[in-house]
Enzyme design. Structure first.
Site, mmCIF file in Angstrom:
data_model
loop_
_atom_site.group_PDB
_atom_site.id
_atom_site.type_symbol
_atom_site.label_atom_id
_atom_site.label_comp_id
_atom_site.label_asym_id
_atom_site.label_seq_id
_atom_site.Cartn_x
_atom_site.Cartn_y
_atom_site.Cartn_z
ATOM 1 N N THR A 133 0.805 -1.204 -0.193
ATOM 2 C CA THR A 133 -0.009 -0.020 -0.093
ATOM 3 C C THR A 133 0.917 1.316 -0.018
ATOM 4 O O THR A 133 2.081 1.420 0.375
ATOM 5 C CB THR A 133 -0.886 0.123 1.202
ATOM 6 N N ASP A 134 0.080 2.362 -0.498
ATOM 7 C CA ASP A 134 1.007 3.681 -0.509
ATOM 8 C C ASP A 134 0.819 4.322 1.001
ATOM 9 O O ASP A 134 1.771 5.026 1.368
ATOM 10 C CB ASP A 134 0.296 4.733 -1.179
ATOM 11 N N GLU A 135 0.307 3.663 1.928
ATOM 12 C CA GLU A 135 0.110 4.118 3.279
ATOM 13 C C GLU A 135 1.404 3.888 4.076
ATOM 14 O O GLU A 135 1.442 4.608 4.843
ATOM 15 C CB GLU A 135 -0.935 3.618 4.101
ATOM 16 N N TYR A 159 -2.187 -0.381 10.992
ATOM 17 C CA TYR A 159 -2.180 -1.015 9.744
ATOM 18 C C TYR A 159 -0.911 -0.876 8.806
ATOM 19 O O TYR A 159 -0.157 -1.536 8.297
ATOM 20 C CB TYR A 159 -3.318 -0.458 8.984
ATOM 21 N N LYS A 163 2.288 -3.236 7.169
ATOM 22 C CA LYS A 163 2.509 -3.438 5.875
ATOM 23 C C LYS A 163 4.063 -2.878 5.747
ATOM 24 O O LYS A 163 4.583 -3.635 4.796
ATOM 25 C CB LYS A 163 1.539 -2.613 5.112
#
Length: 352
Positions: A133-135, A159, A163
């Protein structure tokens, strides 16, 4: 075959359907834990397709994963398996650590042992594609340039931290062991078969059921929106042609504030399925207390994957969101099956 983990979830399920839509595609061994977000009805059209083998199980179960690799001899692994909802990670981070970090570690170790036993040609052809993810990159200001693959990691939620940890493990397995990996970091996905805890499906279903449309804070959080079908095509391209050890950012080139996304959905619903009183669905918008550590802006620079692999999204936000709204209107049976008692309990807890 290829092994797809998390293939009954939103993105994984769409990928399985998209992959097998090609009659000449390799078969898929689909391993999914079937947590609340895993839904086999998404794959109902494949129930008689011998190319799709579903196994109910956990990537953290090393004995199971090792046996599946031995029995099915996949030429590639695409790892979608993850806990992915930020709000849930705030309330219960342990599941995110167990699945996203420990689970990825177990999968890597099983896959590395399997890969070490292959002959030279099979070793050279094998790929481990990690979907992220970009997060992991943290938050941007309104004027910051979009995330590139060289941005430092600055995760701000349990989260995204989990990741980020999984991404680091994948990178380390390449550099330490020569294990053939590629990683993709995607922006916010939307489209068919999306579990209705995320913004877009939640707004569509709440609107149709005369419920409030909850918007965190001032609604000015900006995200880059990627239609899930475009994400699937990008994964196919990176899996086939991506350079080993590389990371590719996958985005839609569609930065939108949350409030604008919600208003767009309301406008489309006003057209396609008007309220009985002919008022706009936008009257149901309700602002709620912002969540802790809410990142202000994400934006993906997907230039690398375009330059090196020739991939670019086919959908604009306007075309993709209209397809998405129409899909939910056309598939009430799937929606009804998903909206269970436990899901309603979660919504009450989160937005009361």
């Amino acid at each position: 075959m290829i092994l797809v983990t998390g293939g009954a979830g939103f993105i994984g399920g769409n990928f399985v359907l998209d992959w097998l839509a090609n009659p000449n595609a390799d078969g898929i061994l689909n391993l999914d834990k079937l947590t609340y977000a895993g839904n086999l009805t998404t794959l109902e059209s494949l129930k008689d397709d011998p190319r799709h083998v579903f196994v109910h199980g956990d990537i953290g179960d090393k004995a199971l994963v090792a046996q599946l690799l031995k029995d099915y001899q996949p030429r590639a692994i695409v790892n979608f398996a993850a806990e992915s909802h930020v709000d849930r990670s705030i309330h219960g981070p342990a599941d995110f650590v167990n699945t996203n970090i420990v689970g990825t570690f177990n999968l890597l170790e099983c896959a590395r042992e399997y890969w070490n036993g292959l002959d030279d040609a099979e070793k050279k052809a094998f790929r481990f594609h990690h979907v992220s993810t970009d997060e992991v990159y943290g938050s941007l200001s309104a004027t910051d340039p979009a995330f590139t693959e060289t941005n430092s990691y600055e995760p701000n939620s349990p989260y995204s931290a989990s990741k980020a940890a999984s991404d680091h493990l994948v990178r380390a397995w390449f550099h330490t062991y020569g294990f053939p990996v590629v990683t993709t970091n995607c922006s916010n996905n939307y489209g068919p078969y999306h579990f209705p805890e995320k913004l877009i499906p939640l707004v569509i279903l709440n609107a149709l059921n005369s419920k409030a449309l909850p918007i965190y804070g001032d609604g000015q959080q900006i995200r880059d929106w990627l239609y899930v079908g475009d994400h699937c095509s990008a994964i196919r391209e990176v899996l086939a042609h991506g350079k080993l050890g590389e990371t590719y950012n996958i985005g839609g080139w569609n930065e939108k504030a949350n409030i604008d996304v919600v208003k767009t959905i309301c406008t489309i619903l006003d057209e396609l399925q008007p309220r009985p009183d002919n008022k706009s669905y936008s009257e149901q918008i309700t602002f709620v207390k912002d969540r802790p550590g809410h990142d202000r802006r994400y934006a993906i620079d997907a230039g690398k994957v375009e330059r090196e692999l020739g991939w670019r999204p086919a959908e604009t936000f306007d075309t993709g969101i209209r397809k998405t709204v129409q899909w939910y209107l056309d598939n009430p049976v799937w929606v009804e099956g998903v909206v269970s008692g436990s899901y309603r309990d979660w919504l009450q807890k989160q937005y009361s």
